[in-house]
Write a protein that holds these residues in place. Structure first.
Motif, PDB file in Angstrom:
ATOM      1  N   ARG A 103     -17.551  52.957 -24.298  1.00 28.44           N
ATOM      2  CA  ARG A 103     -18.357  51.779 -23.961  1.00 28.44           C
ATOM      3  C   ARG A 103     -18.645  50.951 -25.210  1.00 28.44           C
ATOM      4  NH1 ARG A 103     -21.332  55.516 -21.310  1.00 28.44           N
ATOM      5  NH2 ARG A 103     -20.851  55.711 -19.091  1.00 28.44           N
ATOM      6  N   ARG A 104     -18.897  51.612 -26.320  1.00 32.84           N
ATOM      7  CA  ARG A 104     -19.140  50.881 -27.570  1.00 32.84           C
ATOM      8  C   ARG A 104     -17.894  50.092 -27.980  1.00 32.84           C
ATOM      9  NH1 ARG A 104     -22.507  55.464 -28.700  1.00 32.84           N
ATOM     10  NH2 ARG A 104     -20.785  56.672 -29.568  1.00 32.84           N
ATOM     11  N   MET A 105     -16.742  50.702 -27.821  1.00 33.73           N
ATOM     12  CA  MET A 105     -15.499  50.015 -28.156  1.00 33.73           C
ATOM     13  C   MET A 105     -15.270  48.831 -27.222  1.00 33.73           C
ATOM     14  SD  MET A 105     -13.111  53.361 -28.927  1.00 33.73           S
ATOM     15  CE  MET A 105     -11.677  52.382 -29.331  1.00 33.73           C
ATOM     16  N   GLU A 106     -15.581  49.013 -25.944  1.00 36.57           N
ATOM     17  CA  GLU A 106     -15.427  47.921 -24.989  1.00 36.57           C
ATOM     18  C   GLU A 106     -16.385  46.776 -25.327  1.00 36.57           C
ATOM     19  OE1 GLU A 106     -14.609  47.737 -20.285  1.00 36.57           O
ATOM     20  OE2 GLU A 106     -16.565  48.598 -20.806  1.00 36.57           O
ATOM     21  N   ALA A 107     -17.617  47.111 -25.677  1.00 34.80           N
ATOM     22  CA  ALA A 107     -18.595  46.084 -26.033  1.00 34.80           C
ATOM     23  C   ALA A 107     -18.156  45.298 -27.261  1.00 34.80           C
ATOM     24  CB  ALA A 107     -19.957  46.729 -26.268  1.00 34.80           C
ATOM     25  N   ALA A 108     -17.363  45.959 -28.116  1.00 35.57           N
ATOM     26  CA  ALA A 108     -16.858  45.295 -29.327  1.00 35.57           C
ATOM     27  C   ALA A 108     -15.589  44.488 -29.054  1.00 35.57           C
ATOM     28  CB  ALA A 108     -16.598  46.330 -30.415  1.00 35.57           C
ATOM     29  N   GLY A 109     -15.122  44.496 -27.795  1.00 41.47           N
ATOM     30  CA  GLY A 109     -13.996  43.639 -27.439  1.00 41.47           C
ATOM     31  C   GLY A 109     -12.735  44.327 -26.973  1.00 41.47           C
ATOM     32  N   ALA A 110     -12.708  45.660 -26.959  1.00 42.69           N
ATOM     33  CA  ALA A 110     -11.492  46.354 -26.535  1.00 42.69           C
ATOM     34  C   ALA A 110     -11.345  46.301 -25.011  1.00 42.69           C
ATOM     35  CB  ALA A 110     -11.520  47.809 -26.996  1.00 42.69           C
ATOM     36  N   TRP A 111     -10.114  46.138 -24.564  1.00 40.62           N
ATOM     37  CA  TRP A 111      -9.797  46.178 -23.132  1.00 40.62           C
ATOM     38  C   TRP A 111      -9.481  47.621 -22.767  1.00 40.62           C
ATOM     39  CZ3 TRP A 111      -4.389  44.553 -20.996  1.00 40.62           C
ATOM     40  CH2 TRP A 111      -4.372  44.705 -19.599  1.00 40.62           C
ATOM     41  N   VAL A 112     -10.258  48.214 -21.876  1.00 44.29           N
ATOM     42  CA  VAL A 112     -10.100  49.612 -21.499  1.00 44.29           C
ATOM     43  C   VAL A 112      -9.196  49.711 -20.271  1.00 44.29           C
ATOM     44  CG1 VAL A 112     -11.266  51.713 -20.740  1.00 44.29           C
ATOM     45  CG2 VAL A 112     -12.353  50.227 -22.447  1.00 44.29           C
ATOM     46  N   ILE A 113      -8.086  50.411 -20.418  1.00 43.68           N
ATOM     47  CA  ILE A 113      -7.201  50.689 -19.287  1.00 43.68           C
ATOM     48  C   ILE A 113      -7.411  52.149 -18.887  1.00 43.68           C
ATOM     49  CG2 ILE A 113      -4.832  50.798 -18.447  1.00 43.68           C
ATOM     50  CD1 ILE A 113      -4.102  48.561 -20.319  1.00 43.68           C
ATOM     51  N   CYS A 114      -7.872  52.349 -17.656  1.00 49.87           N
ATOM     52  CA  CYS A 114      -8.239  53.678 -17.173  1.00 49.87           C
ATOM     53  C   CYS A 114      -7.004  54.501 -16.808  1.00 49.87           C
ATOM     54  CB  CYS A 114      -9.148  53.550 -15.957  1.00 49.87           C
ATOM     55  SG  CYS A 114     -10.600  52.518 -16.228  1.00 49.87           S
TER      56      CYS A 114
END
Length: 251
Positions: free
Chosen positions: A222-233
Motif C-alpha cells: 500500500r505504501r508503494m501504491e501511495a507513492a505511485g506504483a501500479w499494483v497488478i494482482c
C-alpha cells in the motif's frame, strides 16, 4: 512489458475470503509477464503446465481438486509467448514469485534460462511437508541454473527490475518492482495480493502460510501504491480483463 495469459482456474471463493459461501466458486486468471530488457528477456512467473489442461491429477495429484484448470493446452504460456514474437529458447531469465504449481508450471520449458528464486521459497519447496503446502516437484525441480536471493535483488543493477521479498502467502513470496519509461513503476504482486479485495479490506486469504507476515507485506505494498506504483494482482479477474495482453505491451 507484455502481460501473457498462462492458464485459468476455478476455485472455491472461500479459499480466499472466509466470509464467502463455502460452495461458491469463481474463476481466476493465471498470468506471466515478459519483461524485455537490454540485457535479456525476462519472465516473471510461468503459469500452469499445458498438461494440466487435460489431466491435472496426473501432475498435481490431490491439488487438482482444489485448483481446477478451465483452459486448453493452446491457451498456456507457450502460445502466449509466441503471440509476443518469442519462443522458449529466447528467454534468458525466469523469475519465480514463488513455487506453487500455477506460477512455475512451465519452468521446465526454458532450458536456456537461469531461474531466480528467493532462498526461503526454495527451502519451503524442499521441506518434508512441501507437497501438503502446495509444492509440486515436477513444476519447480529442474536442472537449469538457479540464482537465489534473500531479501532484495536488483536483477540487472539498474533499478529496472527489482525483486522484493514479501512473505506471507508463502515463506519466500517475492514481488517485482518494474520501472517502465512511460508507464512508470509497476509492482507485479503475484500472490502477495491475490485479489484486489484483500488489499482494499486488509485481510489475509485462508490459503495463507503466515497471516501476520502477509498483512505486513500488504501494508508495504500500500505504501508503494501511495507513492505511485501500479499494483497488478496475482489472480484478480476484474483487473485482468482491463489489461493489454499478448502482442500488446506497456512501455
Amino acid at each position: 512489458m507484455h502481460v501473457l495469459p498462462a492458464g485459468r482456474l476455478r476455485m472455491k471463493r472461500s479459499v480466499f475470503d472466509a466470509s464467502a459461501d463455502r460452495e461458491a466458486r469463481f474463476e481466476l486468471p493465471v498470468g506471466a509477464f515478459l519483461l524485455r530488457h537490454a540485457q535479456g528477456n525476462v519472465l516473471f512467473d510461468s503459469g500452469c503446465h499445458p498438461s494440466v489442461a487435460t489431466d491435472a491429477a496426473a501432475r498435481w495429484g490431490g491439488l487438482a481438486k482444489v485448483m481446477v484448470p478451465v483452459f486448453s493446452a493452446a491457451e498456456a504460456l507457450p502460445a502466449s509467448l509466441a503471440s509476443a514474437g518469442l519462443g522458449v529458447d529466447d528467454i534468458d531469465v525466469v523469475i519465480c514469485s514463488h513455487l506453487h504449481a500455477d506460477h512455475c508450471g512451465c519452468n521446465e520449458l526454458f532450458r536456456r534460462a537461469t531461474v531466480v528464486c528467493n532462498t526461503h521459497e526454495l527451502a519451503a519447496a524442499r521441506a518434508p511437508d512441501a507437497a501438503a503446502m502446495g509444492y509440486v516437484a515436477a513444476d519447480w525441480d529442474h536442472p537449469m541454473p538457479v540464482q537465489a536471493f534473500d531479501a532484495t535483488l536488483d536483477l540487472f543493477g539498474d533499478g529496472r527490475i527489482v525483486l522484493l521479498h514479501m512473505p506471507g502467502h508463502t515463506p519466500g513470496m517475492s514481488c517485482a518492482r518494474v520501472e517502465l519509461d512511460r508507464t512508470g513503476a509497476v509492482l507485479l504482486a503475484s500472490d502477495a495480493v491475490t485479489l484486489r479485495d484483500s488489499l482494499d479490506r486488509d485481510y489475509a486469504p485462508r490459503n495463507t502460510w503466515n497471516a501476520e507476515k502477509l498483512l505486513a507485506s500488504m501494508a508495504e505494498i500500500r505504501r508503494m501504491e501511495a507513492a505511485g506504483a501500479w499494483v497488478i494482482c496475482g489472480h484478480d479477474d476484474a483487473q485482468w480483463r482491463t489489461l493489454r495482453t499478448g502482442a500488446e505491451y506497456y512501455d
